[in-house]
Design a protein around this motif. Structure first.
Motif, short mmCIF file in Angstrom:
data_model
loop_
_atom_site.label_atom_id
_atom_site.label_comp_id
_atom_site.label_asym_id
_atom_site.label_seq_id
_atom_site.Cartn_x
_atom_site.Cartn_y
_atom_site.Cartn_z
N LEU A 73 -29.80 -26.94 25.10
CA LEU A 73 -28.75 -27.58 25.90
C LEU A 73 -28.75 -29.08 25.64
CD1 LEU A 73 -26.74 -26.61 28.17
CD2 LEU A 73 -28.38 -27.55 29.79
N THR A 74 -27.56 -29.65 25.34
CA THR A 74 -27.46 -31.08 25.12
C THR A 74 -27.35 -31.80 26.46
OG1 THR A 74 -25.04 -31.13 25.01
CG2 THR A 74 -26.24 -30.65 22.96
N LEU A 75 -27.54 -33.11 26.45
CA LEU A 75 -27.43 -33.89 27.68
C LEU A 75 -26.02 -33.79 28.26
CD1 LEU A 75 -28.72 -35.86 29.69
CD2 LEU A 75 -28.05 -37.73 28.17
N ALA A 76 -25.01 -33.88 27.40
CA ALA A 76 -23.63 -33.78 27.88
C ALA A 76 -23.36 -32.42 28.51
CB ALA A 76 -22.66 -34.04 26.72
N GLU A 77 -23.91 -31.35 27.93
CA GLU A 77 -23.72 -30.00 28.49
C GLU A 77 -24.45 -29.87 29.82
OE1 GLU A 77 -23.29 -27.54 24.26
OE2 GLU A 77 -25.25 -27.82 25.20
N ALA A 78 -25.63 -30.46 29.92
CA ALA A 78 -26.40 -30.37 31.17
C ALA A 78 -25.69 -31.07 32.32
CB ALA A 78 -27.79 -30.96 30.96
N LEU A 79 -24.97 -32.16 32.01
CA LEU A 79 -24.31 -32.94 33.05
C LEU A 79 -22.88 -32.49 33.32
CD1 LEU A 79 -25.52 -36.56 32.14
CD2 LEU A 79 -26.51 -34.94 33.77
N ARG A 80 -22.35 -31.60 32.48
CA ARG A 80 -20.95 -31.18 32.61
C ARG A 80 -20.61 -30.61 34.00
NH1 ARG A 80 -16.05 -32.06 29.84
NH2 ARG A 80 -14.57 -30.70 30.88
N PRO A 81 -21.40 -29.67 34.56
CA PRO A 81 -21.04 -29.14 35.88
C PRO A 81 -20.96 -30.23 36.96
CG PRO A 81 -22.68 -27.74 34.84
CD PRO A 81 -22.58 -28.98 34.00
N ALA A 82 -21.87 -31.21 36.91
CA ALA A 82 -21.82 -32.29 37.90
C ALA A 82 -20.59 -33.16 37.70
CB ALA A 82 -23.09 -33.14 37.81
N LEU A 83 -20.23 -33.43 36.44
CA LEU A 83 -19.02 -34.20 36.16
C LEU A 83 -17.77 -33.46 36.62
CD1 LEU A 83 -19.90 -35.57 32.61
CD2 LEU A 83 -19.39 -36.97 34.61
N GLU A 84 -17.73 -32.14 36.41
CA GLU A 84 -16.58 -31.36 36.86
C GLU A 84 -16.46 -31.37 38.37
OE1 GLU A 84 -17.17 -27.57 35.05
OE2 GLU A 84 -16.20 -28.16 33.16
N ALA A 85 -17.59 -31.28 39.07
CA ALA A 85 -17.56 -31.32 40.53
C ALA A 85 -17.05 -32.67 41.02
CB ALA A 85 -18.96 -31.05 41.08
N ALA A 86 -17.51 -33.75 40.38
CA ALA A 86 -17.04 -35.08 40.76
C ALA A 86 -15.54 -35.22 40.48
CB ALA A 86 -17.81 -36.14 39.98
N ALA A 87 -15.09 -34.68 39.35
CA ALA A 87 -13.67 -34.78 38.99
C ALA A 87 -12.78 -34.04 39.97
CB ALA A 87 -13.46 -34.27 37.57
N ARG A 88 -13.27 -32.93 40.52
CA ARG A 88 -12.44 -32.15 41.45
C ARG A 88 -12.11 -32.94 42.71
NH1 ARG A 88 -15.27 -27.61 39.30
NH2 ARG A 88 -17.00 -27.83 40.78
N THR A 89 -12.93 -33.91 43.07
CA THR A 89 -12.63 -34.72 44.25
C THR A 89 -11.44 -35.65 44.00
OG1 THR A 89 -14.12 -36.55 43.67
CG2 THR A 89 -15.08 -34.71 44.88
N LEU A 90 -11.05 -35.82 42.74
CA LEU A 90 -9.92 -36.69 42.40
C LEU A 90 -8.59 -35.95 42.46
CD1 LEU A 90 -11.54 -38.55 39.37
CD2 LEU A 90 -11.28 -39.40 41.71
N GLY A 91 -8.61 -34.62 42.67
CA GLY A 91 -7.37 -33.86 42.75
C GLY A 91 -7.07 -33.13 41.45
N ALA A 92 -5.80 -32.73 41.29
CA ALA A 92 -5.39 -31.96 40.13
C ALA A 92 -5.45 -32.82 38.87
CB ALA A 92 -3.97 -31.42 40.32
N GLY A 93 -5.88 -32.21 37.78
CA GLY A 93 -5.96 -32.92 36.51
C GLY A 93 -6.86 -32.21 35.55
N VAL A 94 -7.17 -32.85 34.43
CA VAL A 94 -7.99 -32.25 33.38
C VAL A 94 -9.11 -33.21 33.02
CG1 VAL A 94 -8.02 -31.43 30.99
CG2 VAL A 94 -6.05 -30.93 32.45
N LEU A 95 -10.34 -32.70 32.97
CA LEU A 95 -11.48 -33.49 32.56
C LEU A 95 -11.70 -33.28 31.07
CD1 LEU A 95 -13.87 -35.31 33.52
CD2 LEU A 95 -15.22 -33.21 33.69
N GLY A 96 -11.67 -34.36 30.31
CA GLY A 96 -11.83 -34.28 28.87
C GLY A 96 -13.27 -34.01 28.47
N ALA A 97 -13.48 -33.86 27.17
CA ALA A 97 -14.81 -33.62 26.64
C ALA A 97 -15.70 -34.83 26.91
CB ALA A 97 -14.75 -33.34 25.15
N ALA A 98 -16.98 -34.55 27.17
CA ALA A 98 -17.94 -35.62 27.44
C ALA A 98 -18.56 -36.09 26.13
CB ALA A 98 -19.02 -35.14 28.39
#
Length: 226
Positions: A73-98
């Motif tokens: 697992l890469t660092l970006a992959e390990a942090l992806r779920p936390a980044l997605e959770a944070a992004a969901r608080t911003l509303g509708a949209g798309v989170l790009g690749a880390a």
């Protein structure tokens, strides 16, 4: 042009909650001049929506234990779920690749709000958020159906989810071949179809030419998905 105020603390709290650290983390605003080491690795991803922002995480040491038991697992992959959770608080949209960048390059400038993620009385990780102007990220007015055609060839990643479960980090690190995970969904229930972590449809899992597939049975509206 109208702007939307981001509740940066709420975004930081959600990221800290999902960060795979060996101990619980609490977000607090960084003190003036308090920043991660410039040589540390920052994972950066851009969220584009009605509220757009660049999200930055410096947490290599905090997630080292989780990554040690997660194979390649890469660092970006390990942090992806936390980044997605944070992004969901911003509303509708798309989170790009880390992507990974030096923290000295990513966490810089007066336009980034920085939070220290504290656990056990010491700073274990860092989170930064930089607002992106609506005009720079997407049209200020809703896109008409015709103007959406310019986005038709953009590829999105769809995933199918048959269920979820929650367990402490110690149990995740103790997983071995043969472990049975009980999910929160009964056998035969429809699977969820997700786009960038957002529920868009449900369907039945079927087999087509010896490959798994999903037959869509329901399109989920934004209001019913919440």
């Amino acid at each position: 042009m109208s702007t939307t105020t981001i509740d940066t603390h709420a975004v930081a709290d959600e990221l800290a909650r999902l960060l795979p650290s060996s101990q619980p983390l609490v977000a607090r605003p960084a003190e003036p001049g308090e920043r991660p080491a410039p040589s540390a690795t920052a994972v950066v991803a851009t969220f584009v929506g009605q509220t757009s922002a660049e999200l930055l995480v410096v947490a290599q040491d905090a997630v080292a234990e989780a990554m040690a038991g997660a194979g390649a697992l890469t660092l970006a992959e390990a942090l992806r779920p936390a980044l997605e959770a944070a992004a969901r608080t911003l509303g509708a949209g798309v989170l790009g690749a880390a992507e990974e960048r030096p923290a000295g390059e990513a966490v810089t400038g007066g336009d980034v709000t920085v939070f220290a993620l504290v656990g056990g009385g010491t700073v274990q990780a860092w989170f930064g958020i930089r607002s992106i102007s609506q005009r720079a990220s997407m049209p200020s007015a809703p896109l008409e159906a015709g103007s959406m055609r310019v986005l038709y060839d953009v590829e999105l990643t769809l995933t199918t989810e048959i269920g979820r479960t929650r367990m402490p980090l110690r149990d995740v690190l103790g997983l071995t071949p043969g472990t049975v995970l009980e999910l929160d969904r009964a056998a035969g229930s429809p699977a969820d179809v997700m786009v960038n972590g957002r529920l868009v449809a449900r369907g039945d899992v079927v087999v087509v030419d010896e490959d798994y597939a999903v037959r869509i049975t329901e399109i989920v509206s934004e209001t019913s998905a919440q």
